[in-house]
Scaffold this motif. Structure first.
Motif, PDB file in Angstrom:
ATOM      1  N   PHE A 154       8.793  -4.537   3.497  1.00 46.96           N
ATOM      2  CA  PHE A 154       9.645  -4.106   2.392  1.00 46.96           C
ATOM      3  C   PHE A 154       8.993  -4.523   1.080  1.00 46.96           C
ATOM      4  CE2 PHE A 154      12.924  -4.241  -0.748  1.00 46.96           C
ATOM      5  CZ  PHE A 154      13.861  -3.293  -0.381  1.00 46.96           C
ATOM      6  N   ARG A 155       8.658  -3.526   0.251  1.00 43.49           N
ATOM      7  CA  ARG A 155       8.005  -3.800  -1.024  1.00 43.49           C
ATOM      8  C   ARG A 155       8.882  -3.276  -2.149  1.00 43.49           C
ATOM      9  NH1 ARG A 155       1.634  -3.255   0.504  1.00 43.49           N
ATOM     10  NH2 ARG A 155       1.924  -3.421   2.769  1.00 43.49           N
ATOM     11  N   GLN A 156       9.074  -4.093  -3.150  1.00 38.01           N
ATOM     12  CA  GLN A 156       9.976  -3.734  -4.231  1.00 38.01           C
ATOM     13  C   GLN A 156       9.508  -2.499  -5.003  1.00 38.01           C
ATOM     14  OE1 GLN A 156      10.216  -7.566  -6.396  1.00 38.01           O
ATOM     15  NE2 GLN A 156      12.422  -7.443  -6.025  1.00 38.01           N
ATOM     16  N   ARG A 157      10.476  -1.647  -5.317  1.00 35.22           N
ATOM     17  CA  ARG A 157      10.232  -0.497  -6.197  1.00 35.22           C
ATOM     18  C   ARG A 157      10.695  -0.798  -7.609  1.00 35.22           C
ATOM     19  NH1 ARG A 157      13.882   2.712  -5.116  1.00 35.22           N
ATOM     20  NH2 ARG A 157      15.006   1.371  -3.661  1.00 35.22           N
ATOM     21  N   ASN A 158      11.610  -1.747  -7.730  1.00 28.75           N
ATOM     22  CA  ASN A 158      12.090  -2.198  -9.036  1.00 28.75           C
ATOM     23  C   ASN A 158      12.561  -3.643  -8.897  1.00 28.75           C
ATOM     24  OD1 ASN A 158      14.980  -2.284  -8.254  1.00 28.75           O
ATOM     25  ND2 ASN A 158      14.846  -0.051  -8.234  1.00 28.75           N
ATOM     26  N   PHE A 159      12.997  -4.243  -9.997  1.00 25.06           N
ATOM     27  CA  PHE A 159      13.334  -5.660  -9.998  1.00 25.06           C
ATOM     28  C   PHE A 159      14.561  -5.998  -9.155  1.00 25.06           C
ATOM     29  CE2 PHE A 159      11.439  -5.357 -14.483  1.00 25.06           C
ATOM     30  CZ  PHE A 159      10.158  -5.554 -13.994  1.00 25.06           C
ATOM     31  N   ALA A 160      15.403  -5.003  -8.894  1.00 29.04           N
ATOM     32  CA  ALA A 160      16.640  -5.243  -8.137  1.00 29.04           C
ATOM     33  C   ALA A 160      16.504  -4.879  -6.668  1.00 29.04           C
ATOM     34  CB  ALA A 160      17.789  -4.452  -8.757  1.00 29.04           C
ATOM     35  N   ASP A 161      15.356  -4.432  -6.270  1.00 28.05           N
ATOM     36  CA  ASP A 161      15.138  -3.878  -4.936  1.00 28.05           C
ATOM     37  C   ASP A 161      14.875  -4.998  -3.929  1.00 28.05           C
ATOM     38  OD1 ASP A 161      14.859  -1.842  -3.111  1.00 28.05           O
ATOM     39  OD2 ASP A 161      12.743  -1.492  -3.551  1.00 28.05           O
ATOM     40  N   VAL A 193       9.510 -14.782   8.668  1.00 29.07           N
ATOM     41  CA  VAL A 193       9.955 -13.987   7.529  1.00 29.07           C
ATOM     42  C   VAL A 193       9.220 -14.532   6.312  1.00 29.07           C
ATOM     43  CG1 VAL A 193      11.894 -13.316   6.054  1.00 29.07           C
ATOM     44  CG2 VAL A 193      12.224 -13.568   8.537  1.00 29.07           C
ATOM     45  N   LEU A 194       8.458 -13.674   5.656  1.00 32.10           N
ATOM     46  CA  LEU A 194       7.654 -14.056   4.503  1.00 32.10           C
ATOM     47  C   LEU A 194       8.248 -13.386   3.261  1.00 32.10           C
ATOM     48  CD1 LEU A 194       4.997 -15.454   3.525  1.00 32.10           C
ATOM     49  CD2 LEU A 194       3.842 -13.281   3.977  1.00 32.10           C
ATOM     50  N   HIS A 195       8.894 -14.191   2.427  1.00 34.45           N
ATOM     51  CA  HIS A 195       9.570 -13.671   1.237  1.00 34.45           C
ATOM     52  C   HIS A 195       8.709 -13.969   0.005  1.00 34.45           C
ATOM     53  CE1 HIS A 195      12.717 -12.377  -1.407  1.00 34.45           C
ATOM     54  NE2 HIS A 195      12.905 -13.579  -1.926  1.00 34.45           N
ATOM     55  N   ILE A 196       8.102 -12.934  -0.557  1.00 33.51           N
ATOM     56  CA  ILE A 196       7.189 -13.086  -1.688  1.00 33.51           C
ATOM     57  C   ILE A 196       7.979 -12.899  -2.982  1.00 33.51           C
ATOM     58  CG2 ILE A 196       5.049 -12.293  -2.748  1.00 33.51           C
ATOM     59  CD1 ILE A 196       4.245 -11.186   0.009  1.00 33.51           C
ATOM     60  N   LEU A 197       8.157 -14.001  -3.683  1.00 38.04           N
ATOM     61  CA  LEU A 197       8.980 -14.019  -4.886  1.00 38.04           C
ATOM     62  C   LEU A 197       8.265 -13.371  -6.072  1.00 38.04           C
ATOM     63  CD1 LEU A 197      10.054 -17.722  -4.502  1.00 38.04           C
ATOM     64  CD2 LEU A 197      11.689 -15.830  -4.561  1.00 38.04           C
ATOM     65  N   ARG A 198       9.081 -12.974  -7.059  1.00 37.05           N
ATOM     66  CA  ARG A 198       8.531 -12.503  -8.322  1.00 37.05           C
ATOM     67  C   ARG A 198       8.356 -13.685  -9.279  1.00 37.05           C
ATOM     68  NH1 ARG A 198      11.817 -10.022 -11.316  1.00 37.05           N
ATOM     69  NH2 ARG A 198      10.146  -9.310 -12.692  1.00 37.05           N
ATOM     70  N   ARG A 199       9.455 -14.119  -9.882  1.00 38.78           N
ATOM     71  CA  ARG A 199       9.395 -15.106 -10.958  1.00 38.78           C
ATOM     72  C   ARG A 199      10.510 -16.123 -10.749  1.00 38.78           C
ATOM     73  NH1 ARG A 199      11.693 -15.417 -15.980  1.00 38.78           N
ATOM     74  NH2 ARG A 199      12.802 -13.450 -15.706  1.00 38.78           N
ATOM     75  N   PHE A 200      10.187 -17.410 -10.807  1.00 39.85           N
ATOM     76  CA  PHE A 200      11.169 -18.446 -10.523  1.00 39.85           C
ATOM     77  C   PHE A 200      12.362 -18.415 -11.470  1.00 39.85           C
ATOM     78  CE2 PHE A 200       7.504 -20.791  -8.481  1.00 39.85           C
ATOM     79  CZ  PHE A 200       8.027 -20.713  -7.198  1.00 39.85           C
ATOM     80  N   GLY A 201      12.146 -17.992 -12.721  1.00 38.29           N
ATOM     81  CA  GLY A 201      13.234 -17.979 -13.687  1.00 38.29           C
ATOM     82  C   GLY A 201      14.075 -16.722 -13.682  1.00 38.29           C
ATOM     83  N   CYS A 202      13.657 -15.710 -12.932  1.00 39.96           N
ATOM     84  CA  CYS A 202      14.374 -14.431 -12.882  1.00 39.96           C
ATOM     85  C   CYS A 202      15.710 -14.602 -12.167  1.00 39.96           C
ATOM     86  CB  CYS A 202      13.531 -13.395 -12.156  1.00 39.96           C
ATOM     87  SG  CYS A 202      14.398 -11.870 -11.755  1.00 39.96           S
ATOM     88  N   ARG A 203      16.799 -14.212 -12.813  1.00 43.75           N
ATOM     89  CA  ARG A 203      18.095 -14.418 -12.170  1.00 43.75           C
ATOM     90  C   ARG A 203      18.300 -13.490 -10.984  1.00 43.75           C
ATOM     91  NH1 ARG A 203      21.170 -11.947 -17.060  1.00 43.75           N
ATOM     92  NH2 ARG A 203      22.397 -10.240 -16.180  1.00 43.75           N
ATOM     93  N   GLN A 238       5.491  -8.515 -12.365  1.00 41.31           N
ATOM     94  CA  GLN A 238       5.022  -8.411 -10.984  1.00 41.31           C
ATOM     95  C   GLN A 238       6.174  -8.154 -10.018  1.00 41.31           C
ATOM     96  OE1 GLN A 238       1.690  -8.767  -9.539  1.00 41.31           O
ATOM     97  NE2 GLN A 238       2.938  -7.844  -7.946  1.00 41.31           N
ATOM     98  N   LEU A 239       6.004  -7.202  -9.116  1.00 37.64           N
ATOM     99  CA  LEU A 239       6.981  -6.949  -8.067  1.00 37.64           C
ATOM    100  C   LEU A 239       6.630  -7.749  -6.817  1.00 37.64           C
ATOM    101  CD1 LEU A 239       7.463  -3.080  -8.436  1.00 37.64           C
ATOM    102  CD2 LEU A 239       8.894  -4.913  -9.345  1.00 37.64           C
ATOM    103  N   GLY A 240       7.631  -8.000  -5.973  1.00 40.28           N
ATOM    104  CA  GLY A 240       7.440  -8.801  -4.778  1.00 40.28           C
ATOM    105  C   GLY A 240       7.637  -8.003  -3.505  1.00 40.28           C
ATOM    106  N   ALA A 241       7.880  -8.728  -2.408  1.00 36.58           N
ATOM    107  CA  ALA A 241       8.022  -8.074  -1.105  1.00 36.58           C
ATOM    108  C   ALA A 241       8.680  -9.028  -0.120  1.00 36.58           C
ATOM    109  CB  ALA A 241       6.657  -7.641  -0.569  1.00 36.58           C
ATOM    110  N   THR A 242       9.200  -8.465   0.956  1.00 35.81           N
ATOM    111  CA  THR A 242       9.695  -9.253   2.088  1.00 35.81           C
ATOM    112  C   THR A 242       9.092  -8.670   3.354  1.00 35.81           C
ATOM    113  OG1 THR A 242      11.788  -9.718   0.956  1.00 35.81           O
ATOM    114  CG2 THR A 242      11.724 -10.090   3.332  1.00 35.81           C
TER     115      THR A 242
END
Length: 214
Positions: free
Chosen positions: A167-174, A42-52, A150-154
């Motif tokens: 799975f690729r993010q469409r928005n920050f909550a996705d 499972v490869l979880h590609i993060l956006r930003r470390f400080g993003c809650r 930047q958007l991320g993915a899983t």
């Protein structure tokens, strides 16, 4: 989304090198393709470390990491910059394998979207899904440092590189649900122990409170 059979996607990113921050290998760098040589990953590609939202999702994903690892499934998270990484780790938001992809080579190869300033602000202020997620995670500490557009993915790759989830993010909550990740890995979510889940969640949240909120 899943893609059965031989994977053009795994071929596309297999030679990209990422830097180890914490993990089992003695090597400082590894090629992405080495991850699925002998096991599902499972490869979880993060956006930003400080993003809650990213922090809350990392805590959520952490709940099933022990279950995945018990089935010989490797789980790694990949950040895009060093900024905020120390606080992310000290806060206990992720205690498993972590790597860096400075220069966003993975993001570029996967064509993950980076939003413009106007679209970023509009998404935060008007997107119902994002606003709801921000409200639900208001107790999670965060900051505004770093690349917030930047958007991320899983992604889930089977042994050999076939794609089980893309799975690729469409928005920050996705984000994908834990159940969908387990299913992509061939694990029945109904068989996962609630005690294990709750224990993992409690440990992560307590550590976060002790180190960040104090």
């Amino acid at each position: 989304m899943a893609n059965n059979g031989a994977s053009d996607l795994s071929q596309l990113i297999k030679d990209i090198e990422i830097e180890k921050i914490q993990g089992p290998s003695d090597s400082k760098f590894l090629k992405i393709g080495s991850l699925w040589e002998s096991q599902t990953v499972v490869l979880h590609i993060l956006r930003r470390f400080g993003c809650r939202l990213c922090r809350a999702n990392a805590l959520e994903l952490s709940k099933i990491v022990p279950d995945l690892e018990s089935q010989n499934i490797r789980v790694i998270a990949v950040g895009l910059e060093r900024l905020g990484m120390e606080e992310f780790l000290k806060g206990g938001f992720w205690k498993y394998e972590l790597y860096l992809d400075e220069g966003k080579k993975l993001h570029q190869a996967l064509n993950l979207k980076s939003l413009g300033v106007f679209k970023t602000l509009n998404m935060i202020l008007t997107d119902k899904e994002v606003k709801t997620a921000l409200q639900k995670t208001k107790e999670v500490p965060g900051d505004l440092k770093g690349d917030g557009r930047q958007l991320g993915a899983t992604l889930v790759f089977a042994k050999g590189g076939a794609v089980l989830m893309d799975f690729r993010q469409r928005n920050f909550a996705d984000h994908p649900t834990n159940a969908s990740i387990l299913e992509a890995c061939g694990i029945d979510p109904g068989l996962i122990s609630e005690i294990t889940k709750n224990s993992s969640a409690g440990d992560s949240q307590q550590k976060t409170c002790d180190t960040v909120c104090s």
